[in-house]
Enzyme design. Structure first.
Site, mmCIF file in Angstrom:
data_model
loop_
_atom_site.group_PDB
_atom_site.id
_atom_site.type_symbol
_atom_site.label_atom_id
_atom_site.label_comp_id
_atom_site.label_asym_id
_atom_site.label_seq_id
_atom_site.Cartn_x
_atom_site.Cartn_y
_atom_site.Cartn_z
ATOM 1 N N ARG A 108 0.844 -1.211 0.000
ATOM 2 C CA ARG A 108 0.000 0.000 0.000
ATOM 3 C C ARG A 108 0.870 1.248 0.000
ATOM 4 N NH1 ARG A 108 -4.016 -0.623 4.874
ATOM 5 N NH2 ARG A 108 -4.704 1.431 4.196
ATOM 6 N N GLN A 159 -9.833 10.162 7.757
ATOM 7 C CA GLN A 159 -9.729 8.767 8.183
ATOM 8 C C GLN A 159 -8.591 8.091 7.415
ATOM 9 O OE1 GLN A 159 -13.898 6.836 8.525
ATOM 10 N NE2 GLN A 159 -14.102 8.409 6.958
ATOM 11 N N ASN A 160 -8.095 8.784 6.396
ATOM 12 C CA ASN A 160 -7.112 8.181 5.502
ATOM 13 C C ASN A 160 -5.729 8.172 6.139
ATOM 14 O OD1 ASN A 160 -9.231 8.036 3.718
ATOM 15 N ND2 ASN A 160 -8.626 9.861 2.559
ATOM 16 N N ASP A 176 -3.025 7.881 3.976
ATOM 17 C CA ASP A 176 -2.176 7.888 2.772
ATOM 18 C C ASP A 176 -1.323 9.143 2.586
ATOM 19 O OD1 ASP A 176 -5.173 8.444 0.721
ATOM 20 O OD2 ASP A 176 -3.954 9.895 1.827
ATOM 21 N N HIS A 234 -6.828 7.929 12.006
ATOM 22 C CA HIS A 234 -6.403 6.524 11.917
ATOM 23 C C HIS A 234 -4.914 6.375 11.639
ATOM 24 C CE1 HIS A 234 -10.858 5.582 10.850
ATOM 25 N NE2 HIS A 234 -10.663 5.694 12.156
ATOM 26 N N CYS A 236 9.827 -0.422 22.287
ATOM 27 C CA CYS A 236 10.362 0.814 22.911
ATOM 28 C C CYS A 236 9.648 2.065 22.429
ATOM 29 C CB CYS A 236 11.871 0.930 22.626
ATOM 30 S SG CYS A 236 12.239 1.251 20.893
HETATM 31 C C1 BV8 Z 1 -12.453 1.476 18.219
HETATM 32 C C2 BV8 Z 1 -6.304 2.391 9.457
HETATM 33 C C3 BV8 Z 1 -12.753 0.848 20.449
HETATM 34 C C4 BV8 Z 1 -5.770 1.030 9.137
HETATM 35 C C5 BV8 Z 1 -8.716 2.071 9.705
HETATM 36 C C6 BV8 Z 1 -19.063 1.568 17.492
HETATM 37 C C7 BV8 Z 1 -18.294 2.420 18.263
HETATM 38 C C8 BV8 Z 1 -16.920 2.237 18.353
HETATM 39 C C9 BV8 Z 1 -16.305 1.194 17.650
HETATM 40 C C10 BV8 Z 1 -17.082 0.345 16.890
HETATM 41 C C11 BV8 Z 1 -18.441 0.531 16.807
HETATM 42 N N1 BV8 Z 1 -18.936 -0.427 15.994
HETATM 43 C C12 BV8 Z 1 -17.922 -1.211 15.555
HETATM 44 C C13 BV8 Z 1 -16.782 -0.775 16.086
HETATM 45 C C14 BV8 Z 1 -15.478 -1.363 15.847
HETATM 46 C C15 BV8 Z 1 -14.780 -0.784 14.641
HETATM 47 C C16 BV8 Z 1 -15.658 -0.506 13.474
HETATM 48 O O1 BV8 Z 1 -16.097 0.628 13.273
HETATM 49 N N2 BV8 Z 1 -15.897 -1.521 12.681
HETATM 50 C C17 BV8 Z 1 -16.701 -1.331 11.484
HETATM 51 C C18 BV8 Z 1 -16.109 -2.188 10.363
HETATM 52 C C19 BV8 Z 1 -18.121 -1.722 11.813
HETATM 53 N N3 BV8 Z 1 -14.065 0.403 15.023
HETATM 54 C C20 BV8 Z 1 -12.825 0.270 15.524
HETATM 55 O O2 BV8 Z 1 -12.306 -0.801 15.752
HETATM 56 C C21 BV8 Z 1 -12.095 1.555 15.861
HETATM 57 N N4 BV8 Z 1 -11.614 1.441 17.198
HETATM 58 O O3 BV8 Z 1 -13.585 1.786 18.146
HETATM 59 O O4 BV8 Z 1 -11.864 1.061 19.363
HETATM 60 C C22 BV8 Z 1 -11.908 0.871 21.619
HETATM 61 C C23 BV8 Z 1 -12.167 1.804 22.602
HETATM 62 C C24 BV8 Z 1 -11.386 1.800 23.723
HETATM 63 C C25 BV8 Z 1 -10.329 0.898 23.839
HETATM 64 C C26 BV8 Z 1 -10.063 -0.009 22.820
HETATM 65 C C27 BV8 Z 1 -10.847 -0.026 21.691
HETATM 66 C C28 BV8 Z 1 -10.874 1.723 14.978
HETATM 67 C C29 BV8 Z 1 -11.275 1.903 13.558
HETATM 68 C C30 BV8 Z 1 -10.050 2.313 12.714
HETATM 69 C C31 BV8 Z 1 -9.685 1.172 11.777
HETATM 70 N N5 BV8 Z 1 -8.572 1.601 10.908
HETATM 71 N N6 BV8 Z 1 -7.680 2.502 8.959
HETATM 72 C C32 BV8 Z 1 -5.537 0.851 7.666
HETATM 73 O O5 BV8 Z 1 -5.888 1.739 6.863
HETATM 74 O O6 BV8 Z 1 -4.951 -0.191 7.313
HETATM 75 S S1 BV8 Z 1 -10.264 2.235 9.063
HETATM 76 C C33 BV8 Z 1 -10.154 2.145 7.372
HETATM 77 O O7 BV8 Z 1 -11.447 1.828 6.921
HETATM 78 C C34 BV8 Z 1 -9.839 3.443 6.707
HETATM 79 O O8 BV8 Z 1 -8.909 4.218 7.390
HETATM 80 C C35 BV8 Z 1 -11.168 4.121 6.625
HETATM 81 O O9 BV8 Z 1 -11.371 4.904 7.747
HETATM 82 C C36 BV8 Z 1 -12.099 2.978 6.672
HETATM 83 C C37 BV8 Z 1 -12.730 2.828 5.319
HETATM 84 O O10 BV8 Z 1 -13.764 3.703 5.311
HETATM 85 P P1 BV8 Z 1 -13.921 4.758 4.121
HETATM 86 O O11 BV8 Z 1 -12.867 5.780 4.248
HETATM 87 O O12 BV8 Z 1 -15.324 5.187 4.171
HETATM 88 O O13 BV8 Z 1 -13.607 3.958 2.792
HETATM 89 P P2 BV8 Z 1 -14.540 2.895 2.032
HETATM 90 O O14 BV8 Z 1 -13.655 2.182 1.065
HETATM 91 O O15 BV8 Z 1 -15.336 2.126 3.019
HETATM 92 O O16 BV8 Z 1 -15.566 3.811 1.228
HETATM 93 C C38 BV8 Z 1 -15.085 4.661 0.211
HETATM 94 C C39 BV8 Z 1 -16.209 5.640 -0.074
HETATM 95 O O17 BV8 Z 1 -15.743 6.555 -1.059
HETATM 96 C C40 BV8 Z 1 -17.466 4.986 -0.631
HETATM 97 O O18 BV8 Z 1 -18.597 5.549 -0.010
HETATM 98 C C41 BV8 Z 1 -17.431 5.363 -2.118
HETATM 99 O O19 BV8 Z 1 -18.727 5.523 -2.655
HETATM 100 C C42 BV8 Z 1 -16.727 6.691 -2.053
HETATM 101 N N7 BV8 Z 1 -16.026 7.096 -3.281
HETATM 102 C C43 BV8 Z 1 -15.454 6.293 -4.231
HETATM 103 N N8 BV8 Z 1 -14.881 7.086 -5.191
HETATM 104 C C44 BV8 Z 1 -15.098 8.380 -4.822
HETATM 105 C C45 BV8 Z 1 -15.816 8.392 -3.618
HETATM 106 N N9 BV8 Z 1 -16.184 9.526 -2.990
HETATM 107 C C46 BV8 Z 1 -15.840 10.687 -3.578
HETATM 108 N N10 BV8 Z 1 -15.145 10.766 -4.738
HETATM 109 C C47 BV8 Z 1 -14.763 9.642 -5.380
HETATM 110 N N11 BV8 Z 1 -14.084 9.730 -6.546
HETATM 111 ZN ZN ZN Z 2 12.485 -0.640 19.820
#
Ligand code: BV8
Ligand code: ZN
Length: 258
Positions: A79, A110-111, A113, A128, A139
């Protein structure tokens, strides 16, 4: 007002949005993977090629890294190399330009990149993390860019600890300071754009909803409705690299004819 000079497609800007643009004191832009789609970065759900068979939700976890650090590290290397081979698109540049056009402006992404920074945005609140940053699990030493070589094998720090990407994995909490700053901005702004996010990942996806409930005008820019489309003030159907530059051009025109 000389409408013939109006930028192409300005008709997509509703009178309500035009009013919000003219009167807003504090504007927030909240972005997701879609804002980088026109740069050629696969959105989170459409990672192409050899990673097709993997579910990002499985790979972007501490469990996956503990179980197979080389697999997860090579996914991030792939990536990172993809991202380094692309350029910011007009949507990123228009967001960077918007910073100077309002009394107060907050960019939250949220990105991971780094494309907002490469397009010139000066203050990017990364909920994120950032794929160009890595850190040692033992460390806590940080490594920027190729200080952690983009190999297909997980790297060890000089202290012996494993080096991981400095991104927030599923099940990990978000950086509290960045999240707090984002929530404060969302609940105090007049206008919030939610751009290129499916709004399925929490707690980030709550930000536009919090803004709307606090009284902001909330505009979604996406080719298809997100899961919070029913909660925003209006949806503009389209690509961010096309729509947001038109909005910024219209704003500048409103400012010159004011
Ligand atoms: C946490 C980094 C708790 C890594 C990422 C409720 C409350 C709290 C948590 C949860 C909850 N329900 C569920 C959870 C758990 C979980 C979660 O949300 N799961 C989901 C799947 C249901 N959340 C978590 O685990 C978060 N942590 O809550 O911790 C906690 C609290 C205390 C102590 C311990 C723990 C952490 C979430 C972060 C995960 N990491 N990224 C990596 O990148 O490798 S998230 C990752 O996915 C991305 O960063 C991004 O944020 C996300 C993808 O979402 P989008 O950005 O929307 O992208 P996607 O591809 O889905 O959609 C693209 C969109 O673009 C589409 O709509 C499309 O139509 C549109 N599009 C396409 N082309 C265009 C366009 N728009 C405009 N122009 C275009 N040309
Ligand atoms: Zn180290």
């Amino acid at each position: 007002m000389n409408m013939s000079a109006a930028p192409r497609d300005a008709s997509m800007i509703s009178p309500s949005l035009e009013h919000a643009l003219e009167t807003a004191r504090h504007v927030v832009v909240f972005t997701g993977a879609g804002v980088s789609a026109e740069s050629g970065v696969p959105t989170f759900r459409s990672a192409g090629g050899l990673w097709e068979k993997y579910d990002p939700h499985q790979l972007a976890t501490h469990e996956a890294f503990s179980h197979d650090p080389d697999l997860v590290w090579s996914w991030y290397s792939w990536r990172r190399n993809t991202i380094r081979g692309v350029e910011p698109n007009p949507g990123h540049y228009a967001i960077a330009e918007a910073e100077q056009l309002f009394p107060q402006f907050t960019l939250v992404t949220q990105n991971v990149d780094n494309l907002h920074q490469r397009a010139g945005s000066s203050r990017v609140h990364e909920l994120h993390g950032n794929i160009e940053r890595s850190r040692c699990l033992a460390c806590g030493t940080y490594f920027m860019g190729d200080e952690a070589p983009p190999t297909d094998k997980a790297q060890s720090c000089s202290c012996g600890g494993f080096i991981r990407p400095d991104v927030v994995w599923f099940g990990e909490s978000l950086p509290m300071e960045e999240l707090q700053h984002a929530q404060n901005a969302a609940t105090s702004c007049d206008l919030l754009f939610t751009i290129g996010t499916a709004a399925t990942v929490y707690p980030a996806a709550m930000l536009p909803v919090m803004a709307r409930r606090a009284g902001a005008y909330v505009v979604e820019i996406n080719p298809e409705p997100s899961s919070i489309a029913h909660e925003v003030s209006e949806c503009i159907t389209g690509a961010s690299g096309v729509v947001f530059p038109v909005i910024i051009e219209r704003l500048k025109q409103l400012r010159t004819t004011a």
